[in-house]
Design an enzyme around this catalytic site. Structure first.
Site, PDB file in Angstrom:
ATOM      1  N   CYS A  83      -1.147   2.896 -12.090  1.00  0.00           N
ATOM      2  CA  CYS A  83      -1.721   3.841 -13.046  1.00  0.00           C
ATOM      3  C   CYS A  83      -3.074   3.312 -13.490  1.00  0.00           C
ATOM      4  O   CYS A  83      -3.165   2.269 -14.126  1.00  0.00           O
ATOM      5  CB  CYS A  83      -0.807   4.011 -14.255  1.00  0.00           C
ATOM      6  N   GLU A 126       5.273   8.279  -7.102  1.00  0.00           N
ATOM      7  CA  GLU A 126       5.864   7.924  -8.398  1.00  0.00           C
ATOM      8  C   GLU A 126       4.828   7.223  -9.251  1.00  0.00           C
ATOM      9  O   GLU A 126       3.976   6.484  -8.746  1.00  0.00           O
ATOM     10  CB  GLU A 126       7.075   7.016  -8.159  1.00  0.00           C
ATOM     11  N   ARG A 173      14.792   4.480 -17.898  1.00  0.00           N
ATOM     12  CA  ARG A 173      13.505   4.291 -17.211  1.00  0.00           C
ATOM     13  C   ARG A 173      12.941   5.661 -16.878  1.00  0.00           C
ATOM     14  O   ARG A 173      13.480   6.378 -16.043  1.00  0.00           O
ATOM     15  CB  ARG A 173      13.677   3.446 -15.949  1.00  0.00           C
ATOM     16  N   ARG A 175      10.020   8.006 -15.447  1.00  0.00           N
ATOM     17  CA  ARG A 175       8.879   8.015 -14.538  1.00  0.00           C
ATOM     18  C   ARG A 175       8.623   9.446 -14.058  1.00  0.00           C
ATOM     19  O   ARG A 175       9.541  10.278 -14.018  1.00  0.00           O
ATOM     20  CB  ARG A 175       9.133   7.120 -13.318  1.00  0.00           C
TER      21      ARG A 175
END
Length: 425
Positions: A83, A126, A173, A175
């Protein structure tokens, strides 16, 4: 039928594991390169687990620039790319497309798609979910740049934010996953012919089948993306407080449709307690001495609430620092908190997991961290790699079971809709 896969930013192979467990996929080339370290530890794990694989441990930007033919034609491109700031930096006079900032690895994906004569028909990518709302001064710009660049290359895209724990997995988690379908595929044509796009999102699409959601009831946000990436980079959603992109959506022919979705899962739920190994098998170094728990700046202090005066030396002012308490030790009857890259090591930390077992407090072992990401036991074990580095891997990794479920549903769609794939060797 076998789907040929290229895996970028492979890490320790989470995408590969998930697709292999789904069945029908063959990873024909993979790449992993960590720019900040001399020793390529993730490559050591990858080559140890798949010693006969066609794996490349070089900078992907150098491969694309100087040895592009090393990347074989493939049906599916996958990767969990970093990212970063995805703004468009410049247009090159002699290029056929747009190039972003050096070192921003989204543009490596874009370059492969742009330069491949036989473009991959599918993408599965992802990232952290803040991608949908970054940067802070142009909420959603980064994702808009990606959507527009994929649209320009002939792809439709659907995305979904998935929290593993909401579908029974043992870790919270969250995502964002997004899939792209080339315009030559039956999936693209099915999506294009779907009049009510909400039907694709909540019942008919790949994500909807793999991870069911409740019927969509909130208003759909729609918009048209500029084709010019520099324009999007400079002007998209400028100074708006909120991103238009919600936690599920799709884009086709430059138009996006997005809304808020809610999971619809009725199966079993795994917990942190479910992944723990027997205390007699835990090395003593993972148990925390009482002196480390109660000392100043120790575990109890870091996990506890705070309301204390502090001094900022650089700006020369006093202020009151406040912070809420965390559950200490971590609850065993629920999914765990998100694993972070700093999970390893003995030093006290607010964010590391601490569990109580047989009356003693301890940190999680590397194998337990692997289980929280649904990796096989001891997948990252290697004589040259420390437990701290193994924990770092899991802080960066994805949840393998998510990829397995998406991969199985994508394969079902491809094989039942007679999608064309590359000629089998």
């Amino acid at each position: 039928m076998t789907i040929k896969v290229v895996e970028l930013f492979a890490g320790v192979g989470g995408f590969r594991l998930g697709l292999e467990q789904a069945g029908g996929y063959d990873v024909v080339w993979s790449n992993q390169w960590e720019p900040s370290t001399k020793a390529q530890h993730a490559n050591m794990v990858y080559k140890n687990r798949w010693p006969d694989s066609n794996h490349c441990g070089e900078n992907i930007e150098d491969v694309i620039e100087n040895n592009f033919d090393r990347i074989p034609d493939h049906d599916l491109l996958v990767g969990g790319f970093p990212c970063q700031d995805y703004s468009v930096a410049t247009t090159l006079k002699n290029s056929k497309g747009l190039i972003g900032k050096k070192g921003v690895l989204w543009w490596s994906i874009e370059a492969i798609l742009r330069r491949k004569k036989n473009k991959p028909k599918y993408l599965l990518l992802e990232n952290v979910d803040r991608l949908l709302k970054s940067p802070s001064k142009q909420r959603g710009r980064d994702f808009a740049v990606m959507l527009s660049s994929l649209n320009n290359l002939g792809y439709a895209v659907e995305w979904r934010v998935i929290n593993a724990a909401e579908y029974g997995m043992p870790q919270r988690r969250r995502r964002v996953f997004f899939m792209a379908y080339h315009q030559d595929t039956a999936l693209y044509q099915r999506l294009e012919s779907t009049v009510a796009k909400e039907d694709w999102l909540d019942s008919d699409g790949v994500f909807a089948k793999a991870f069911p959601i409740k019927e969509l009831t909130e208003d759909m946000v729609t918009g048209i993306l500029e084709k010019d990436l520099v324009t999007i980079s400079n002007t998209f959603n400028l100074d708006k407080k909120l991103s238009p992109f919600q936690n599920c959506g799709l884009m086709i022919n430059g138009e996006f449709f997005t809304t808020k979705s809610y999971p619809d899962y009725m199966g079993p739920f795994k917990t942190l307690g479910d992944v723990l190994i027997d205390s007699k098998d835990v090395p003593e170094e993972f148990f925390i001495p009482d002196t480390e728990i109660n000392k100043p700046k120790g575990w109890k202090y870091l996990k506890g609430s705070k309301n204390e005066p502090r001094y900022n030396k650089a700006l020369n002012y006093y202020y009151t620092y406040t912070e809420g308490s965390m559950i200490f030790p971590d609850a065993l009857d629920n999914a765990s908190r998100t694993i972070i890259t700093g999970e390893g090591g003995k030093s006290p930390s607010r964010f590391k997991h601490v569990v109580e077992q047989d009356g003693r407090l301890r940190r999680l072992t590397p194998m337990e961290l692997e289980r929280l990401n649904t990796f096989p036991d001891n997948h990252t074990q290697h004589e040259a790699i420390s437990d701290t580095k193994r924990a770092f891997f899991m802080g960066n990794a994805l949840v393998v079971e998510i990829i397995e479920k998406i991969g199985a549903e994508l394969y079902r769609n491809i094989t039942t809709k007679t999608e064309p794939v590359l000629a089998q060797s």
